[in-house]
Enzyme design. Structure first.
Site, short mmCIF file in Angstrom:
data_model
loop_
_atom_site.label_atom_id
_atom_site.label_comp_id
_atom_site.label_asym_id
_atom_site.label_seq_id
_atom_site.Cartn_x
_atom_site.Cartn_y
_atom_site.Cartn_z
CG PHE A 150 -1.84 1.28 1.11
CD1 PHE A 150 -3.02 1.24 0.38
CD2 PHE A 150 -1.48 2.49 1.71
CE1 PHE A 150 -3.83 2.36 0.23
CE2 PHE A 150 -2.28 3.62 1.56
CZ PHE A 150 -3.46 3.55 0.84
CG ASP A 235 5.58 4.03 1.92
OD1 ASP A 235 5.54 4.76 2.93
OD2 ASP A 235 4.62 3.91 1.13
CE LYS A 264 -1.17 7.14 6.68
NZ LYS A 264 -0.79 6.04 5.82
C1 LIG Z 1 -0.98 6.14 4.32
C2 LIG Z 1 0.12 5.60 3.50
C3 LIG Z 1 0.46 6.18 2.26
C4 LIG Z 1 -0.33 7.29 1.62
O1 LIG Z 1 -0.39 8.45 2.40
P1 LIG Z 1 -1.52 9.53 2.08
O2 LIG Z 1 -1.17 10.69 2.98
O3 LIG Z 1 -2.84 8.92 2.41
O4 LIG Z 1 -1.40 9.87 0.64
C5 LIG Z 1 1.54 5.64 1.58
N1 LIG Z 1 2.24 4.62 2.07
C6 LIG Z 1 1.94 4.03 3.26
C7 LIG Z 1 2.77 2.89 3.76
C8 LIG Z 1 0.86 4.49 4.00
O5 LIG Z 1 0.53 3.89 5.14
#
Ligand SMILES: *Cc1c(COP(=O)(O)O)cnc(C)c1O
Length: 409
Positions: A150, A235, A264
């Site tokens: 994700f 990520d 985040k």
């Molecule tokens: C939440 C998340 C994203 C995307 O972040 P947004 O601020 O919603 O665009 C990307 N990678 C990971 C691992 C995430 O948990």
């Protein structure tokens, strides 16, 4: 005031649900709880009920809701200067860069807003690096990603998702991505070609249900990327900033990414702020005019992020996440319930996976809600537990009592 334009009074939960149902896109299926206030680990709904938040807005409020010092920084900056665009400079950006690089031992930073923008930015940079530095032929760059990843919701990012809910009906998608199984270093090695520019991976897969790869996987991936001149992009948008009991989850593995993505909790939940951190000179391939964002690096976001990072460190939240995470994990492991298939986690990123026969995680989340604890199911059978990192022993123990009661049914 023109009374004709006054909104009808809205108060009860059902009224808010009706408004959302009437006017909102239906792309979410939230629990039917309408939150109106938050403080620390607690949330209050419009009917005055208090809940312990065990989701933390998908780890965007690691510092706790409405952290007073971040709030103060935001108010102060909002009254002074909010946005200049990058056409001019502002007096927060350089300080944000310096503090973030010092904390994460990075060379340079590319500031963006949402997480997926950081992902997109890293993919663009990796391709450019591939053509300019590695010498990949034009338009041939390949990026390897993992199954069940994700990384966000833009077209190019969902284009390499393996979740049908994310992809089906949204094609066609652009080429240039290869999917390999998560946790399988041999599959990664087999997928690398001379045109591979990057490997994009989550240190722990959050949305997939807190999937922790086998020990040594990250080190092997690091080794393969180094050997084949491939950029390792981690990520850490969800795993980063204290969630797993370390500043970055990569520290558990003793690896350093070439590009690290954070978002985040970078703003403590106040404002969208994300960043691409560069450990080697990968970001250097970008020249003026080749990439940008109107709000990226804005002074309000920078001031908020500076304080969000400061309180994370100053207030010992990262160590607290490690200790409270151990306590929570031990407590969950002690629960005797035929519904539980597996409990796993690192720091305060925890999942309880239920047996399919248990009837689905959502019912458990609803039962927890009536006991004053807010959790969200991940897929059908997993309950994710990720409270703000400011949670105390007493609050962990109280949460465990609720989990015990609900899971033992
Ligand atoms: C939440 C998340 C994203 C995307 O972040 P947004 O601020 O919603 O665009 C990307 N990678 C990971 C691992 C995430 O948990």
């Amino acid at each position: 005031m023109n009374t004709m334009l006054m909104e009808a009074p809205v108060s009860a939960t059902t009224d808010y649900l009706a408004l959302e149902a009437e006017y909102g896109a239906r792309n979410y299926k939230p629990l039917d709880v309408v939150i109106t206030r938050g403080e620390g680990v607690y949330l209050w709904d419009v009917e005055g009920r208090r809940y312990l938040d065990c989701l933390s807005a998908y780890s965007a409020v690691n510092q706790g809701h409405c952290h007073p010092r971040i709030l103060e920084a935001m108010i102060k900056q909002a009254g002074r200067l909010t946005l200049t665009s990058r056409a001019f400079r502002n007096d927060q950006l350089g300080l944000f860069y310096e503090e973030l690089c010092t904390l994460t031992r990075s060379h340079s930073v590319l500031p963006m807003n949402t997480g997926v923008e950081a992902v997109e930015s890293a993919l663009k940079v990796a391709r450019k690096w591939g053509y300019d530095i590695k010498g990949v032929p034009a338009n041939q760059a390949e990026i390897i990603v993992c199954a069940d990843n994700f990384h966000g919701r833009t077209l190019s990012v969902v284009g390499f998702s393996t979740d049908p809910a994310s992809t089906s009906g949204f094609g066609p998608f652009g080429p240039g991505f290869k999917v390999v199984p998560y946790g399988d270093a041999a599959a990664l090695e087999a997928a690398i070609t001379p045109n591979t520019v990057a490997f994009l991976v989550e240190p722990i897969q959050g949305e997939a249900g807190v999937i922790i790869p086998p020990t040594g996987y990250m080190q092997k991936a690091r080794e393969l990327c180094t050997r084949h001149d491939v950029i390792l992009i981690l990520d850490e948008i969800q795993t980063g900033l204290g969630r797993t009991g370390r500043l970055l989850a990569e520290e558990h593995e003793g690896v350093e990414a070439d590009l690290t993505l954070i978002g985040k909790a970078l703003s403590g939940g106040f404002y969208p702020v994300s960043a691409v951190l560069s450990n080697k000179e990968v970001l250097g391939v970008l020249k003026p005019g080749e990439h940008g964002s109107t709000f990226g690096g804005n002074p309000l976001g920078c001031a908020v992020a500076r304080m969000a990072l400061k309180v994370l460190v100053d207030e010992g939240m990262i160590d607290n996440a490690a200790h409270m995470g151990e306590r929570m994990l031990a407590g969950l492991n002690a629960i005797q319930s035929p519904a539980i298939k597996n409990v796993r986690g690192r720091g305060l990123m925890i999942a309880v996976e239920l047996h399919p026969e248990a009837g689905g995680a959502r019912a458990y989340c609803q039962a927890l809600q009536t006991r004053g604890l807010l959790c969200k199911e991940t897929h059908d059978h997993t309950i994710r537990i990720a409270p703000p990192l400011v949670i105390t022993e007493g609050q962990v123990d109280w949460a465990l009592e609720q989990f015990d009661a609900v899971l033992r049914g």
